[in-house]
Design an enzyme around this catalytic site. Structure first.
Site, mmCIF file in Angstrom:
data_model
loop_
_atom_site.group_PDB
_atom_site.id
_atom_site.type_symbol
_atom_site.label_atom_id
_atom_site.label_comp_id
_atom_site.label_asym_id
_atom_site.label_seq_id
_atom_site.Cartn_x
_atom_site.Cartn_y
_atom_site.Cartn_z
ATOM 1 N N LYS A 217 26.391 1.080 51.335
ATOM 2 C CA LYS A 217 25.087 1.757 51.297
ATOM 3 C C LYS A 217 25.326 3.258 51.249
ATOM 4 O O LYS A 217 26.216 3.775 51.942
ATOM 5 C CB LYS A 217 24.292 1.365 52.558
ATOM 6 C CG LYS A 217 22.856 1.875 52.572
ATOM 7 C CD LYS A 217 22.106 1.358 53.802
ATOM 8 C CE LYS A 217 20.633 1.783 53.791
ATOM 9 N NZ LYS A 217 19.882 1.279 54.965
ATOM 10 N N SER B 146 15.392 -1.017 53.921
ATOM 11 C CA SER B 146 15.859 0.024 53.034
ATOM 12 C C SER B 146 17.174 -0.320 52.333
ATOM 13 O O SER B 146 17.514 0.329 51.353
ATOM 14 C CB SER B 146 16.024 1.325 53.821
ATOM 15 O OG SER B 146 17.061 1.200 54.782
ATOM 16 N N SER C 263 16.135 -3.107 58.183
ATOM 17 C CA SER C 263 16.680 -2.795 56.858
ATOM 18 C C SER C 263 17.917 -3.578 56.428
ATOM 19 O O SER C 263 18.323 -3.471 55.275
ATOM 20 C CB SER C 263 17.007 -1.311 56.762
ATOM 21 O OG SER C 263 15.830 -0.604 56.500
HETATM 22 N N1 GLN Z 1 11.038 -0.263 57.150
HETATM 23 C C1 GLN Z 1 11.380 0.377 58.381
HETATM 24 C C2 GLN Z 1 11.170 1.859 58.238
HETATM 25 O O1 GLN Z 1 10.776 2.266 57.215
HETATM 26 C C3 GLN Z 1 12.801 0.084 58.753
HETATM 27 C C4 GLN Z 1 13.765 0.807 57.909
HETATM 28 C C5 GLN Z 1 15.170 0.648 58.404
HETATM 29 O O2 GLN Z 1 15.496 -0.297 59.107
HETATM 30 N N2 GLN Z 1 16.005 1.616 58.042
HETATM 31 O O3 GLN Z 1 11.379 2.625 59.131
#
Ligand code: GLN
Length: 489
Positions: free
Chosen positions: A79, A154, A178
């Site tokens: 990532k 994400s 995410s």
């Molecule tokens: N969708 C959640 C957010 O936008 C979690 C994102 C994540 O786990 N990085 O904060």
């Protein structure tokens, strides 16, 4: 031997060790797949074939010398939130679009030391804020099961790359879901370890008290091997836990006899789509058939988890992202009148709309007049959510439910409504608030022939047991072997 690219990580490692294929051959073949499929998937932000092939050649030499470990020569992509020395590291933001990392994250150091081959940097939501991987400055990632749908976020690039068999495994991070939600939407397996198990050193910060790195791969066995590599104390991360090393493969053959699974009433009450409910309930029946006992548990404060998260995460983000000021590194506006103007133009240009929204919310909830009403209150709720899990784990070993309320949604579906997007994480956020380990494994095919994910939540440091349960499930089912047409092409 099945087609090279559709093998699991463990199968890939075995083929390399047996010299059925060299790392250079394997990496070359996967780079070919990436150049053929990435233009439509957009899972990778950066590839560097020369560097990957050089690492593969070095791995082949190591294998020839008989010095290989379990991951030597194995292709893995990362990532784009992990600093990898010499690699462009963007966090999918215009702010860092030209930034080349000067040092390695602990996670990258570990893969390098093991002799794994870095296949490139994976697309994601900007600064890991989102649930669809649409907020990337480099354009949205597409779901290999249906190119008109999102892969989740994400870590959408990580999940899409594994699902499309561009790599057998990828790293990812999980602040509120995410790792698990994109794994669910792409039909692959993902593990978010206990908070603090994997070092955050060199991992670009979003919400530091929630952020945790983990692996995405096809099988529970692969996740166990990857967790063995990634977990471990790092004095450079003050929240890294110091505990004796564990072998996360130790329970893979254990089976489910004696296991008590908690089914939270709140998770099954409403909100899940009918196809997800059917898939999850069938999976629970399978777990029962394998010997698990199920009990209903209460998580009474669960509905407060999402609002508390959307105070705490933006608050921490607003602080963490204050470092992008155009002075030391990253984007800087070309035209400005004075220092304050330079800051504001740089940040207005460098950050996308979702990141700006989070910074504004975070600055607001931390501001003098509102700190007690919002931030402090959210911290109290966080404590209660953790207490609810503690109470539930007095009655069960593991909590099981859906990962995502729906299968993958169409691109743009939530574009006009951030709250709808936030609801994608309704089942995943609470374990982050509590710091608990959680994973998602494929458990069915739902509407539009899209994958469904089953979420397992464990008590602190129960990763090995969770992986054992997931492995038993995967011996009994073949959902994790299902692949989109793009992967078998
Ligand atoms: N969708 C959640 C957010 O936008 C979690 C994102 C994540 O786990 N990085 O904060």
């Amino acid at each position: 031997m099945s087609a090279l690219h559709s093998m699991s990580l463990v199968e890939t490692a075995r083929a390399l060790a047996a010299r059925e294929v060299s790392s250079v051959e394997l990496v070359g073949a996967l780079l070919g797949r990436i150049s053929a499929l990435n233009p439509s998937l957009n899972a990778f932000i950066t590839v560097d074939p020369e560097t990957s092939l050089r690492q593969a050649a070095a791995a082949d030499q190591r294998i020839a010398r008989g010095e290989a470990g379990p991951l030597t020569g194995v292709p893995v992509a990362h990532k784009d939130i992990f600093m990898a020395r010499g690699w462009r590291t963007t966090c999918a933001s215009r702010m860092l679009a030209g930034f080349v990392a000067p040092y390695d994250a602990q996670v990258i150091e570990r893969f390098d030391a093991a002799g794994a081959v870095n296949m490139g940097k994976l697309n994601m939501d900007e600064f890991a804020m989102g649930s669809s991987s649409e907020s990337s400055f480099f354009g949205p990632v597409r779901n290999p099961w249906d190119l008109e749908r999102v892969p989740g976020g994400s870590s959408g690039g990580s999940a899409a790359a594994v699902a499309a068999a561009l790599v057998p495994a990828a790293t990812a991070t999980d602040t509120g879901g995410s790792i698990r939600q994109p794994a669910s939407l792409c039909g692959v397996s993902g593990l978010k370890p206990t908070y603090g198990l994997v070092s955050r050193y060199g991992m670009i910060a979003y919400a530091s008290s929630l952020d945790q790195a983990g692996p995405i791969a096809r099988t529970a066995e692969d996740l166990a091997v990857l967790t063995n590599l990634m977990a471990g104390h790092d004095p450079r991360d003050a929240t890294s836990v110091a505990r004796p090393a564990e072998d996360y493969r130790r329970d893979l053959e254990q089976g489910l006899a004696g296991l008590t699974i908690g089914l939270p009433r709140a998770y099954f009450a409403e909100g899940m789509s009918a196809d997800v409910r059917a898939g999850v309930e069938a999976a629970i029946d399978t777990l029962r058939r394998l010997g698990a006992r199920t009990v209903e548990v209460d998580l009474p404060r669960m509905e407060l988890a999402l609002p508390a998260y959307y105070v705490i995460a933006p608050a921490e983000a607003s602080s963490n992202l204050s470092r992008y000021d155009g002075v030391r590194y990253g984007h800087r506006a070309a035209d400005y009148t004075d220092l304050a103007d330079m800051y504001s133009r740089t940040r207005a240009e460098g950050f996308g709309p979702e990141v700006r929204r989070r910074i504004l919310i975070g600055a607001f909830v931390l501001s003098h007049g509102y700190y007690d009403a919002y931030y402090l209150q959210a911290q109290r709720v966080r404590r209660l959510v953790a207490q609810d899990f503690k109470d539930a784990f007095a009655h069960c070993d593991l909590i099981v439910g859906p990962t995502s309320p729906t299968v993958a949604f169409p691109l743009g579906a939530h574009a006009a409504d951030p709250l709808q997007m936030y609801l994608s994480d309704i089942y995943t956020i609470a374990p982050n608030l509590a710091g608990l380990p959680a994973m998602s494994i494929p458990c069915g095919i739902g509407a539009h022939d899209l994958p469904i994910g089953l979420q397992l939540v464990g008590n602190y440091f129960a990763e090995a047991r969770m992986l054992g349960v997931a492995a038993a499930f995967q011996r009994e089912t073949d959902w994790h072997r299902r692949m989109p047409a793009a992967a078998t092409a």
